[in-house]
Design an enzyme around this catalytic site. Structure first.
Site, PDB file in Angstrom:
ATOM      1  N   THR A  52       0.907  -1.123   0.000  1.00 15.49           N
ATOM      2  CA  THR A  52       0.000   0.000   0.000  1.00 15.49           C
ATOM      3  C   THR A  52       0.952   1.178   0.000  1.00 15.49           C
ATOM      4  O   THR A  52       2.159   0.967   0.124  1.00 15.49           O
ATOM      5  CB  THR A  52      -0.878  -0.076   1.267  1.00 15.49           C
ATOM      6  OG1 THR A  52      -1.715  -1.227   1.144  1.00 15.49           O
ATOM      7  CG2 THR A  52      -1.737   1.142   1.496  1.00 15.49           C
ATOM      8  N   ASP A  86     -10.219  -7.834   0.723  1.00 15.98           N
ATOM      9  CA  ASP A  86     -10.367  -7.150   2.014  1.00 15.98           C
ATOM     10  C   ASP A  86     -11.774  -7.310   2.588  1.00 15.98           C
ATOM     11  O   ASP A  86     -12.020  -6.933   3.744  1.00 15.98           O
ATOM     12  CB  ASP A  86     -10.007  -5.662   1.893  1.00 15.98           C
ATOM     13  CG  ASP A  86      -8.530  -5.412   2.180  1.00 15.98           C
ATOM     14  OD1 ASP A  86      -7.849  -6.334   2.664  1.00 15.98           O
ATOM     15  OD2 ASP A  86      -8.045  -4.295   1.921  1.00 15.98           O
ATOM     16  N   GLY A 101       1.119  -1.554   4.788  1.00 16.79           N
ATOM     17  CA  GLY A 101       1.414  -2.686   5.673  1.00 16.79           C
ATOM     18  C   GLY A 101       0.214  -3.519   6.071  1.00 16.79           C
ATOM     19  O   GLY A 101       0.278  -4.242   7.072  1.00 16.79           O
TER      20      GLY A 101
HETATM   21  N1  GLY Z   1      -5.654  -3.307   1.340  1.00 16.92           N
HETATM   22  C1  GLY Z   1      -5.174  -3.041   2.618  1.00 16.92           C
HETATM   23  C2  GLY Z   1      -6.083  -2.231   3.427  1.00 16.92           C
HETATM   24  O1  GLY Z   1      -6.851  -1.462   2.871  1.00 16.92           O
HETATM   25  O2  GLY Z   1      -6.079  -2.345   4.620  1.00 16.92           O
END
Ligand code: GLY
Length: 581
Positions: A391, A433, A483
């Site tokens: 990210t 997610d 992370g």
């Molecule tokens: N894709 C990682 C987050 O949005 O937490």
């Protein structure tokens, strides 16, 4: 589409390479004044009396500074950084993903923008399960079906419409020049590109600038299709991406590989302004991201839970401090799995979750001498591969004192690995997610339930925690990190390193970290960066440990007592870069 490398085979080729280097070097000079081939060495720490930009890549930092020099504000600079990162940091910078922006204006007003991806209209709760109800491995992480409707372009346009000062077209100029002229990839990017070649080949066909064996630092990456898409956005705004040519290319790509995103999904996508989440910790005010991120809620819960304890007296990596912070994290991530999801679809009980008495009660069974068992609340046990996702975060403060904290993502490195043919960018794999099945961990080892179940148009729960901190009413800190699940605990620890352990920002960012997320029931620590004496005492108290290579990659700005800004990039990403002007 084309790409240019530096061959080393024979004299003719060497001569050709020299010509290419000279041409590209000149092109890079044109692209960003003062930047030539191999001359963008990252700078990890900077101090400035004026403005500060911290990003994961020096060329993105320079794009932000260029916009500030032209009279843009911190929001303009963040937008320019974002577009530039889509070019120079393709593993996480993006047009095909989403993100969150937290803003604190110089007058103290705050705002938060949610441009997280959404589930397409045809998405449904059990779409990643087989006929027996088992999760089909890889379906929510790899390939076309893993992609949600992208939010980045809508978000950047919404941010500009509300707060931008400079002409929008100027904000895309650095990105377009970098995509057209090319830029030399860093060693870290070359390593990533090499390790994902087989995944790229599985989902993409040549010609494609990323399909190439043996990338090396300094190889020039030219992205003509991406430049064309950026120009369409520059000329047509939102319709340069969400309708017309680019939208048709996204949909054609989806249809070629069984993905879900349609023209109608793209047309309907809107970024959403939300009320930032705020809370107090001693003399500090924390301003962070509400759902669809869990980050702000979890950060405020953690701070409230540890505030009654003498952390500064105990000290950094003392057994007492680590035990307390890990036990608080255990409880917070358990809450996350049960109660957090997109608040437009699920009634997230924010008031209860952030209620002081609730949080005191939550810590009532905290035993200073013994680890609590996560299994008591129905634990499973599984391994988390912490190295596989990316990210990105950017922190900006302009000369007037406006501050912006932005975290953006494709989820994994290069998202679902699908590159939109013709349009030139990778798509996210953000559908992972969601909780694809209650209690079954996603790639971060996070579990979820009804609150984060898949529904059409719903945003998947995030851990991204772009945060701004005030001290005694004044701007104090801007921070955030990539992370995955470790984002929340890392923002928490870096703030505590400064506020309680008295560290300067460089030390606070670069010190060793640990992480507990309820499940799996263990404390992750960075290899070689955790006090072994503390570890053995904690093991005797019932904690289990797992070492990982690194935990998160902070980009932060701290206002120094003399009013200057200290920007710090993390040593954990060789490309992190902090610069002021
Ligand atoms: N894709 C990682 C987050 O949005 O937490």
């Amino acid at each position: 589409m084309e790409s240019t490398i530096v061959p080393k085979m024979n004299l003719t080729k060497s001569l050709l390479a020299f010509v290419v280097i000279v041409w590209v070097s000149a092109a890079c000079q044109r692209a960003l004044p003062g930047v030539t081939l191999h001359q963008y060495a990252p700078q990890k720490s900077a101090v400035s009396a004026s403005s500060m930009v911290v990003t994961p890549h020096a060329l993105a930092t320079r794009a932000g500074l260029e916009v500030l020099e032209q009279g843009g504000n911190a929001v303009d600079a963040s937008i320019a950084v974002h577009f530039a990162m889509a070019v120079v940091f393709p593993r996480a910078g993006n047009l095909g993903g989403g993100g969150f922006m937290v803003i604190r204006l110089k007058n103290g007003e705050t705002d938060a923008l949610d441009y997280r991806e959404k589930a397409p209209a045809t998405a449904h709760r059990d779409m990643y399960l087989d006929s027996l109800g088992n999760v089909i491995k890889g379906l929510s992480t790899d390939g076309h079906l893993a992609a949600g409707t992208p939010g980045t372009v809508a978000g950047l346009i919404a941010a500009h419409q509300k707060y931008g000062k400079l002409d929008f077209k100027k904000l895309l100029a650095p990105a377009i020049r970098l995509a057209e002229a090319g830029f030399p990839v860093s060693g870290a990017e070359a390593d990533r590109l090499n390790s994902f070649q087989s995944a790229f080949r599985k989902f993409n066909t040549p010609p494609n600038p990323f399909l190439r064996e043996n990338w090396k630092a300094g190889d020039i990456l030219v992205q003509k299709e991406l430049a064309r898409t950026l120009r369409l956005i520059q000329d047509k705004g939102k319709s340069g991406f969400y309708s017309g040519e680019t939208a048709r290319e996204i949909v054609a790509e989806m249809q070629s590989g069984g993905g879900m995103v349609t023209l109608d999904d793209l047309k309907k996508y809107e970024a959403k302004w939300r009320k930032p989440l705020t809370g107090r910790y001693k003399e500090y005010k924390i301003i962070s991201m509400p759902p669809s991120s869990s980050g702000g809620v979890a950060l405020l819960q953690l701070l409230e839970m540890v505030e009654p304890y003498p952390l500064s007296q105990w000290g950094f990596q003392s057994k007492e401090a680590v035990h307390l912070m890990a036990e608080a994290s255990r409880r917070v991530y358990a809450d996350r799995s049960q109660y957090l999801g997109d608040s437009d679809f699920f009634p997230v009980p924010m008031d209860s979750l952030l209620n002081e008495r609730y949080l005191l009660k939550r810590m009532a069974d905290f035993n200073p001498a013994k680890a609590t068992s996560s299994e008591a609340v129905g634990a499973g046990n599984f391994k988390v591969a912490l190295e596989s996702f990316e990210t990105e975060h950017t922190s900006v403060v302009d000369a007037e004192g406006n501050a912006v904290s932005v975290t953006t993502t494709l989820n994994s490195n290069y998202g679902c690995k699908v590159w939109v043919d013709g349009a030139g960018f990778f798509l996210n794999n953000e559908m992972d997610d969601f909780s694809v099945k209650p209690g079954v961990p996603n790639q971060f080892g996070l579990v979820g339930a009804e609150a984060n179940a898949i529904q059409p148009y719903k945003r998947m729960l995030s851990s991204m925690t772009p945060t701004i901190v005030e001290k005694n009413g004044n701007l104090f800190m801007v921070l955030g990190t990539p992370g995955g699940s470790t984002i929340i605990t890392t923002v928490f620890q870096v703030f505590i390193n400064v506020a309680e352990f008295g560290m300067d920002l460089e030390k606070a960012v670069n010190s060793g970290r640990f992480h507990h997320q309820w499940l799996p029931d263990l404390i992750m620590t960075e290899r070689g960066a955790f006090n072994p004496a503390t570890r053995s005492v904690l093991e005797s108290m019932g904690h289990r440990f797992q070492e990982v290579d690194r935990i998160a990659v902070i980009k932060a700005i701290l206002k120094l007592p003399d009013g200057r800004l200290n920007g710090v990039g993390d040593f954990r990403n060789p490309d992190d870069d902090a610069r002021g002007n």
